[in-house]
Scaffold this motif. Structure first.
Motif, PDB file in Angstrom:
ATOM      1  N   VAL A 229       0.835  -1.200   0.000  1.00 59.92           N
ATOM      2  CA  VAL A 229       0.000   0.000   0.000  1.00 59.92           C
ATOM      3  C   VAL A 229       0.871   1.253   0.000  1.00 59.92           C
ATOM      4  O   VAL A 229       0.591   2.225  -0.718  1.00 59.92           O
ATOM      5  CB  VAL A 229      -0.963  -0.010   1.201  1.00 59.92           C
ATOM      6  N   SER A 236      -2.494  12.252  -2.639  1.00 60.04           N
ATOM      7  CA  SER A 236      -3.493  12.480  -1.604  1.00 60.04           C
ATOM      8  C   SER A 236      -3.911  13.947  -1.582  1.00 60.04           C
ATOM      9  O   SER A 236      -3.086  14.844  -1.394  1.00 60.04           O
ATOM     10  CB  SER A 236      -2.922  12.069  -0.241  1.00 60.04           C
ATOM     11  N   LEU A 243      -5.536   7.248  -6.871  1.00 56.84           N
ATOM     12  CA  LEU A 243      -4.760   6.015  -6.980  1.00 56.84           C
ATOM     13  C   LEU A 243      -4.533   5.691  -8.456  1.00 56.84           C
ATOM     14  O   LEU A 243      -5.483   5.443  -9.206  1.00 56.84           O
ATOM     15  CB  LEU A 243      -5.509   4.868  -6.289  1.00 56.84           C
ATOM     16  N   ILE A 277     -12.075   7.579  -2.999  1.00 54.85           N
ATOM     17  CA  ILE A 277     -11.003   6.935  -3.751  1.00 54.85           C
ATOM     18  C   ILE A 277     -11.209   7.304  -5.208  1.00 54.85           C
ATOM     19  O   ILE A 277     -12.309   7.158  -5.749  1.00 54.85           O
ATOM     20  CB  ILE A 277     -11.044   5.397  -3.595  1.00 54.85           C
ATOM     21  N   TYR A 279      -9.790   6.394  -8.795  1.00 54.93           N
ATOM     22  CA  TYR A 279      -8.947   5.515  -9.605  1.00 54.93           C
ATOM     23  C   TYR A 279      -8.582   6.241 -10.899  1.00 54.93           C
ATOM     24  O   TYR A 279      -9.460   6.711 -11.638  1.00 54.93           O
ATOM     25  CB  TYR A 279      -9.682   4.218  -9.928  1.00 54.93           C
ATOM     26  N   PRO A 320     -15.387   4.846  -0.360  1.00 50.65           N
ATOM     27  CA  PRO A 320     -14.915   3.653   0.366  1.00 50.65           C
ATOM     28  C   PRO A 320     -15.892   3.252   1.461  1.00 50.65           C
ATOM     29  O   PRO A 320     -16.508   4.114   2.096  1.00 50.65           O
ATOM     30  CB  PRO A 320     -13.584   4.117   0.960  1.00 50.65           C
ATOM     31  N   LEU A 331      -3.723   6.929   2.728  1.00 53.66           N
ATOM     32  CA  LEU A 331      -3.446   5.503   2.588  1.00 53.66           C
ATOM     33  C   LEU A 331      -4.055   4.688   3.724  1.00 53.66           C
ATOM     34  O   LEU A 331      -4.426   3.535   3.532  1.00 53.66           O
ATOM     35  CB  LEU A 331      -1.933   5.267   2.527  1.00 53.66           C
ATOM     36  N   LEU A 334      -7.367   3.631   2.708  1.00 54.37           N
ATOM     37  CA  LEU A 334      -7.332   2.539   1.735  1.00 54.37           C
ATOM     38  C   LEU A 334      -7.019   1.213   2.409  1.00 54.37           C
ATOM     39  O   LEU A 334      -7.560   0.174   2.045  1.00 54.37           O
ATOM     40  CB  LEU A 334      -6.281   2.840   0.658  1.00 54.37           C
ATOM     41  N   ARG A 335      -6.156   1.238   3.410  1.00 53.71           N
ATOM     42  CA  ARG A 335      -5.823   0.003   4.134  1.00 53.71           C
ATOM     43  C   ARG A 335      -7.029  -0.564   4.866  1.00 53.71           C
ATOM     44  O   ARG A 335      -7.188  -1.769   4.988  1.00 53.71           O
ATOM     45  CB  ARG A 335      -4.704   0.264   5.151  1.00 53.71           C
ATOM     46  N   LYS A 340     -16.080  -0.703  -1.933  1.00 58.47           N
ATOM     47  CA  LYS A 340     -16.213   0.626  -2.534  1.00 58.47           C
ATOM     48  C   LYS A 340     -17.503   0.699  -3.334  1.00 58.47           C
ATOM     49  O   LYS A 340     -18.009  -0.320  -3.814  1.00 58.47           O
ATOM     50  CB  LYS A 340     -15.019   0.918  -3.444  1.00 58.47           C
ATOM     51  N   LEU A 374      -9.442  -3.840  -3.827  1.00 62.38           N
ATOM     52  CA  LEU A 374      -9.508  -2.387  -3.802  1.00 62.38           C
ATOM     53  C   LEU A 374      -8.310  -1.755  -4.501  1.00 62.38           C
ATOM     54  O   LEU A 374      -8.394  -0.634  -4.999  1.00 62.38           O
ATOM     55  CB  LEU A 374      -9.535  -1.887  -2.351  1.00 62.38           C
ATOM     56  N   PHE A 375      -7.185  -2.489  -4.528  1.00 57.78           N
ATOM     57  CA  PHE A 375      -5.990  -1.890  -5.139  1.00 57.78           C
ATOM     58  C   PHE A 375      -5.167  -2.958  -5.838  1.00 57.78           C
ATOM     59  O   PHE A 375      -5.450  -4.156  -5.706  1.00 57.78           O
ATOM     60  CB  PHE A 375      -5.154  -1.195  -4.074  1.00 57.78           C
TER      61      PHE A 375
END
Length: 375
Positions: A229, A236, A243, A277, A279, A320, A331, A334-335, A340, A374-375
């Motif tokens: 990650v 950000s 991302l 988030i 993308y 999210p 981040l 995201l973790r 989502k 998610l990633f």
């Protein structure tokens, strides 16, 4: 010394445990294969509810998360970049070695030969189990859910139990097997390891070794996840974590974020608290795990198009889904996110400094609202 009848019973019990564990592991690992087929959405409709159930159980939802990138092809870590091709090599190499071992075993059975001690079996007593272990590790790197990792460790220890029971039976059946054991190793050639940690004494020792191996594997996976990650290519901003799914230079990344902020439709979605988030990927790249428009004649995939226009990008804004009390930005968000919800798709032309299209999310996303990477 145990009697042959007892050894047969232990082998039967071990094999029953093996098939139970293998069925569970196979069900998990099979997700990798059908995700790459045209029938993926149909399979996921059947398989997904189980993941959704785990997603809704707070203490267990971490098991369905990925500890390595799957959606994103962009990373700043050489280690993370090499793990997927390494996983493919281990997976297919292990399957090939298993097939070679199977030919040796069934040839001996057909010809009623004694225990096989040549070829792959010359220095290793259980090369087929070793091959399946190697292939399982490769699968875990290719489809790195924590749930797959847990299944892999379980199946490995079942292989160990099955191998030990088979060896006791072989000692009672084949006169030369004891000498063969003296010059060979169970899973690795003799002498490669000073003392194998996979031969604990007694059921309690075996259970302790399993617990230690599982804890070690999960600990390593959590470290890899943290590193993965941290190595993602992100920008950000207060409104969103941008991302990059495909490699992008810092200047273009900043311009993408600036253009998104000029969109009234996007600004209307920015939350008062926390962030979205976002993308970022080339306009001609279509990833099924990110709900997006798929034009007629196009296909989903994970490869970055070779002919992608460096000036044309698209951004998928997604909200999210976070556990209560989870961080709402950066981040850390995201973790902690477990899923989502896509909100808006924007097409950008950096050469014209403009948002060229604004699209709603698809009415029927490829994977519906099931938990996907998610990633």
């Amino acid at each position: 010394m145990t009697k042959p009848r007892d050894d047969h019973a232990q082998i039967k019990l071990a094999r029953r445990a093996f098939w139970t564990g293998a069925a569970f592991y196979g069900l998990i690992a099979f997700e990798f294969f059908y995700m790459a087929t045209p029938f993926a959405a149909w399979f996921y409709a059947v398989y997904g509810p189980g993941l959704d159930l785990l997603e809704g159980v707070g203490p267990a939802n971490w098991t369905i998360r990925f500890f390595l990138p799957h959606v994103s092809e962009a990373t700043s870590s050489p280690l993370i970049a090499v793990l997927e091709p390494l996983g493919a090599a281990l997976f297919f190499g292990g399957l090939a070695a298993f097939a070679i071992g199977a030919v040796q075993i069934y040839r001996a059975k057909i010809k009623r030969l004694p225990a096989v001690t040549g070829g792959l079996y010359r220095h290793v007593r259980h090369p087929q189990y070793l091959a399946l272990i190697v292939s399982g590790i490769g699968m875990t790197l290719l489809w790195p859910r924590f749930l797959v990792l847990i299944g892999t460790v379980v199946v490995i220890f079942v292989y160990v139990a099955l191998a030990r029971a088979e060896e006791r039976l072989c000692l009672a059946t084949y006169p030369g097997y004891a000498a063969y054991m003296e010059r060979s190793g169970m899973f690795l050639p003799r002498g490669w390891l000073p003392a194998s940690p996979l031969r604990p004494a007694g059921a309690a020792g075996f259970a302790l070794a399993f617990a230690a191996a599982l804890a070690g594997a999960l600990g390593l996976a959590f470290l890899l996840r943290h590193h993965a990650v941290a190595s993602l290519v992100v920008r950000s901003e207060p409104e969103a974590l941008y991302l990059a799914v495909a490699p992008i230079d810092a200047a273009a990344h900043a311009e993408v974020a600036a253009l998104v902020r000029t969109s009234p439709e996007a600004r209307a979605l920015f939350p008062e608290e926390g962030a979205l988030i976002a993308y970022v990927l080339p306009q001609t790249m279509y990833v099924a795990e990110i709900p997006m428009d798929l034009p007629a004649g196009r296909q989903f995939g994970h490869s970055v198009p070779r002919d992608a226009d460096p000036a044309r990008w698209k951004v998928i804004l997604a909200r999210p889904e976070l556990p209560a009390g989870a961080p709402l930005t950066g981040l850390a968000m995201l973790r902690e996110a477990v899923n989502k919800t896509a909100l808006l798709e924007l097409h950008l032309d950096l050469s014209a400094d403009a948002v060229t299209a604004t699209l709603p999310p698809p009415a029927a996303p490829f994977y519906a609202d099931h938990q996907v990477p998610l990633f």
